[in-house]
Design a protein around this motif. Sequence first.
Motif, PDB file in Angstrom:
ATOM      1  N   LYS A 125     119.104  36.075  59.510  1.00 21.21           N
ATOM      2  CA  LYS A 125     119.956  36.403  58.378  1.00 21.21           C
ATOM      3  C   LYS A 125     121.288  37.005  58.831  1.00 21.21           C
ATOM      4  O   LYS A 125     122.305  36.814  58.180  1.00 21.21           O
ATOM      5  CB  LYS A 125     119.221  37.367  57.455  1.00 21.21           C
ATOM      6  CG  LYS A 125     119.898  37.519  56.123  1.00 21.21           C
ATOM      7  CD  LYS A 125     118.972  38.119  55.095  1.00 21.21           C
ATOM      8  CE  LYS A 125     119.669  38.226  53.755  1.00 21.21           C
ATOM      9  NZ  LYS A 125     118.801  38.666  52.697  1.00 21.21           N
ATOM     10  N   TRP A 173     108.813  37.539  69.545  1.00 12.11           N
ATOM     11  CA  TRP A 173     108.986  36.165  70.043  1.00 12.11           C
ATOM     12  C   TRP A 173     108.385  35.131  69.106  1.00 12.11           C
ATOM     13  O   TRP A 173     108.798  33.981  69.112  1.00 12.11           O
ATOM     14  CB  TRP A 173     108.358  36.024  71.427  1.00 12.11           C
ATOM     15  CG  TRP A 173     106.863  36.151  71.399  1.00 12.11           C
ATOM     16  CD1 TRP A 173     106.145  37.292  71.309  1.00 12.11           C
ATOM     17  CD2 TRP A 173     105.909  35.094  71.428  1.00 12.11           C
ATOM     18  NE1 TRP A 173     104.805  37.016  71.276  1.00 12.11           N
ATOM     19  CE2 TRP A 173     104.625  35.679  71.351  1.00 12.11           C
ATOM     20  CE3 TRP A 173     106.009  33.703  71.520  1.00 12.11           C
ATOM     21  CZ2 TRP A 173     103.460  34.925  71.362  1.00 12.11           C
ATOM     22  CZ3 TRP A 173     104.839  32.953  71.526  1.00 12.11           C
ATOM     23  CH2 TRP A 173     103.576  33.573  71.452  1.00 12.11           C
ATOM     24  N   ASP A 174     107.402  35.527  68.271  1.00  7.53           N
ATOM     25  CA  ASP A 174     106.751  34.553  67.392  1.00  7.53           C
ATOM     26  C   ASP A 174     107.136  34.752  65.928  1.00  7.53           C
ATOM     27  O   ASP A 174     106.523  34.170  65.058  1.00  7.53           O
ATOM     28  CB  ASP A 174     105.233  34.645  67.548  1.00  7.53           C
ATOM     29  CG  ASP A 174     104.731  36.046  67.249  1.00  7.53           C
ATOM     30  OD1 ASP A 174     105.572  36.941  67.060  1.00  7.53           O
ATOM     31  OD2 ASP A 174     103.510  36.251  67.215  1.00  7.53           O
ATOM     32  N   SER A 175     108.145  35.584  65.660  1.00  4.50           N
ATOM     33  CA  SER A 175     108.445  35.918  64.270  1.00  4.50           C
ATOM     34  C   SER A 175     109.125  34.766  63.544  1.00  4.50           C
ATOM     35  O   SER A 175     109.795  33.938  64.154  1.00  4.50           O
ATOM     36  CB  SER A 175     109.346  37.148  64.233  1.00  4.50           C
ATOM     37  OG  SER A 175     109.884  37.310  62.946  1.00  4.50           O
ATOM     38  N   TYR A 176     108.948  34.738  62.228  1.00  5.93           N
ATOM     39  CA  TYR A 176     109.603  33.720  61.410  1.00  5.93           C
ATOM     40  C   TYR A 176     111.048  34.074  61.111  1.00  5.93           C
ATOM     41  O   TYR A 176     111.794  33.258  60.606  1.00  5.93           O
ATOM     42  CB  TYR A 176     108.843  33.528  60.090  1.00  5.93           C
ATOM     43  CG  TYR A 176     108.674  34.788  59.284  1.00  5.93           C
ATOM     44  CD1 TYR A 176     109.674  35.236  58.450  1.00  5.93           C
ATOM     45  CD2 TYR A 176     107.516  35.540  59.384  1.00  5.93           C
ATOM     46  CE1 TYR A 176     109.538  36.395  57.726  1.00  5.93           C
ATOM     47  CE2 TYR A 176     107.361  36.708  58.658  1.00  5.93           C
ATOM     48  CZ  TYR A 176     108.376  37.127  57.827  1.00  5.93           C
ATOM     49  OH  TYR A 176     108.236  38.282  57.116  1.00  5.93           O
ATOM     50  N   SER A 177     111.452  35.319  61.360  1.00  5.68           N
ATOM     51  CA  SER A 177     112.778  35.742  60.923  1.00  5.68           C
ATOM     52  C   SER A 177     113.694  36.170  62.065  1.00  5.68           C
ATOM     53  O   SER A 177     114.870  36.375  61.840  1.00  5.68           O
ATOM     54  CB  SER A 177     112.637  36.908  59.937  1.00  5.68           C
ATOM     55  OG  SER A 177     111.964  37.982  60.552  1.00  5.68           O
ATOM     56  N   LYS A 187     115.590  34.009  68.583  1.00  2.90           N
ATOM     57  CA  LYS A 187     115.065  34.201  69.937  1.00  2.90           C
ATOM     58  C   LYS A 187     116.215  34.196  70.933  1.00  2.90           C
ATOM     59  O   LYS A 187     116.391  33.272  71.713  1.00  2.90           O
ATOM     60  CB  LYS A 187     114.041  33.114  70.280  1.00  2.90           C
ATOM     61  CG  LYS A 187     113.030  32.803  69.180  1.00  2.90           C
ATOM     62  CD  LYS A 187     112.208  34.017  68.790  1.00  2.90           C
ATOM     63  CE  LYS A 187     111.177  33.668  67.737  1.00  2.90           C
ATOM     64  NZ  LYS A 187     111.749  33.271  66.441  1.00  2.90           N
TER      65      LYS A 187
END
Lengths: 170, 229
Positions: free
Chosen positions: A77, A109-113, A116
């Motif tokens: 965002k 590292w695996d977040s949707y928001s 990376k």
Amino acid sequence: MGLVESGKMPKPLTKLLNLSRKYSIWAYQWGLACCAIEMGAAFASPRYDVMRLGVIPFPASPRQADLVIISGTVTDKILPAIRRLYEQMPDPKYVISMGSCANCGGPYWDSYSVTKGVDQVIPVDVYVPGCPPRPEALIEGIALLQERIQNEDMAARWRGAQDVEPIVVG
Amino acid sequence: MADEATTDAEAPEAVTDERREEVLAALTDALGDAVVDSLIKPGLNLWVRVATEAWSEAADVAAARLGFRFFDFLSAIDWLPSPYGRYEDSAVDTPFPPAMPDRSAVEPGYTGGDTRFQVLGSVAKPGTDLRILLKADVPDDDLRIGTWTRTYAGAAWHERETHEMFGITFEGNADLRHLYLPSEFEGHPLRKEFPLLSRVIKPWPGIVDVEPMPGEDDSADSEAEGADA
């Protein structure tokens, strides 16, 4: 800056210009998460006091800044705002990516928001690893950046011909 | 030994919580059959599950009649078991796309539930330690439920978040734009079937990257050192 663009700057003049740039970095603080606390310690506390290196950490806007420190978790965002911030800065401009989150996503590292790594949208000159890095690490990053500025070939940078590897602290 | 065991078993039975019993009685009095189920943990909290259509009314009653004027939070739960298995244990990770699991085996928590999604909200009574945790089922085929914003203005942002994260629509809340997510974000990330794409591309490595504690497993190291010497 005609001389610089043409690449016909006398060497001593380049050295002088680089020296003055090196010791008058206006650093824009882009604090996004807990790394910003360490950045604040490095920039604003008398213990670390980054001003002794000639870094002025309080420009009024990105348009006056030479350096931006992206410190903290970059989310998808805020990415457009970071891109815009970078585009507003006048050349020559430098970017320090501080902390694991800004470097590569870190624990998210695996977040949707979470993005990376901020280097997906802006070129990064210095990576400071750590979660969060100590203020000494950030200051070392700044010192290494100053070293690079000192030895920089401005004409090559102006032409965009300069191809340098980013610095990784530590 | 046998005596101690019986006293232990009886001790929780003896504890009652009149104040929360009163709150529950008043709520049941006002809402009637709409109170589906309830649970009191003495001295801790009161859970009340209300019917879907009584969700807004329950907040009205709690605030206006019972004095629970402080809105604490509102959110939702997805009771579907994760289709991706337990990420931390790569041995049971499932390939992508996964088969949808059967949710009938899942216990829906305090006061039960019949649907995949439940909304829950907590309200408190200022000046006391009393809170009510209200829950309601959201129908599987029609993810809609009433809004709390007419009672608690502060619920608006919580409903926006629940809307973007779970895809539940709160009827009567006209402003359900994304709150945290970018406006063009697609999907509902707190639903269990939402894929974390980084994990699909690179499976969770398990605990292989954790170093043993000093002295815990240093036999291999010392052997290697011995071989070098």
